[in-house]
Design an enzyme around this catalytic site. Structure first.
Site, PDB file in Angstrom:
ATOM      1  N   HIS A  48       0.841  -1.214   0.000  1.00 21.24           N
ATOM      2  CA  HIS A  48       0.000   0.000   0.000  1.00 21.24           C
ATOM      3  C   HIS A  48       0.859   1.240   0.000  1.00 21.24           C
ATOM      4  CE1 HIS A  48      -3.278   2.730   1.358  1.00 21.24           C
ATOM      5  NE2 HIS A  48      -4.039   1.818   0.799  1.00 21.24           N
ATOM      6  N   ILE A  54       1.793   4.759   1.469  1.00 22.83           N
ATOM      7  CA  ILE A  54       0.980   5.602   2.348  1.00 22.83           C
ATOM      8  C   ILE A  54       0.270   4.705   3.356  1.00 22.83           C
ATOM      9  CG2 ILE A  54       0.649   7.426   0.632  1.00 22.83           C
ATOM     10  CD1 ILE A  54      -2.247   6.455   0.339  1.00 22.83           C
ATOM     11  N   GLY A  57      -5.981   4.452   5.254  1.00 24.78           N
ATOM     12  CA  GLY A  57      -6.898   5.254   6.056  1.00 24.78           C
ATOM     13  C   GLY A  57      -7.600   4.443   7.126  1.00 24.78           C
ATOM     14  N   VAL A  58      -7.941   3.194   6.830  1.00 22.88           N
ATOM     15  CA  VAL A  58      -8.631   2.373   7.828  1.00 22.88           C
ATOM     16  C   VAL A  58      -7.738   2.129   9.047  1.00 22.88           C
ATOM     17  CG1 VAL A  58     -10.180   1.272   6.182  1.00 22.88           C
ATOM     18  CG2 VAL A  58      -8.006   0.207   6.689  1.00 22.88           C
ATOM     19  N   GLU A  62      -8.395   2.974  12.894  1.00 22.35           N
ATOM     20  CA  GLU A  62      -8.149   1.963  13.935  1.00 22.35           C
ATOM     21  C   GLU A  62      -7.237   2.518  15.032  1.00 22.35           C
ATOM     22  OE1 GLU A  62      -7.953  -1.492  16.232  1.00 22.35           O
ATOM     23  OE2 GLU A  62      -9.382  -0.985  14.654  1.00 22.35           O
TER      24      GLU A  62
END
Length: 145
Positions: A48, A54, A57-58, A62
């Site tokens: 990723h 980067i 986003g998840v 979290e």
């Protein structure tokens, strides 16, 4: 301030999913601040994205949920050793402002909004170098294990 050994008392997460390195401030029932040092060696950077890493986003969400869970536990004077966990129960009003990159320090803040019957609501934000990278409303649920 809470260092990693005390954080491990409040979170059941372990490598590679523990996303809080340090708690810098906590006020029971009100607010908590902490951070995650984002290393190039994080396993998620392998895919990723190759050549343009980067932080997903998840995982930012979290990380904010984990920090919020610590505040929830402190607020009710409990820990996972008491046979309970704080699960991520929901997120809303999520906005990403810029990517989080290897070498960044993800500074997080969570503010207690409300709590009822083991469901907790928090206003959260994450920053890098003082710039907001993400905001979210996070809900956690305390459950027995």
């Amino acid at each position: 301030m809470m260092k990693i050994h005390e954080i491990l008392e409040y979170l059941p997460h372990r490598y590679p999913f523990l996303l809080v390195d340090r708690v810098t401030e906590v006020e029971k029932g009100k607010t908590i601040k902490g951070y995650k040092n984002v290393s190039f060696n994080e396993p998620f950077f392998q895919g990723h994205f190759p050549g343009n890493p980067i932080m997903p986003g998840v995982l930012i969400i979290e990380a904010m949920a984990q920090l919020s869970g610590i505040l929830g536990f402190i607020t009710v004077d409990r820990k996972p050793a008491d046979g309970v966990v704080q699960y991520l129960a929901g997120s809303s009003k999520v906005r990403f402002k810029r990517p989080v990159l290897p070498g960044d320090q993800l500074c997080m803040e969570s503010e207690f909004v409300s709590g009822k019957q083991g469901i907790w609501k928090f206003n959260c934000r994450a920053l890098v170098d003082g710039d907001v990278v993400c905001v979210a409303e996070i809900m956690t649920a305390e459950r027995e294990v």
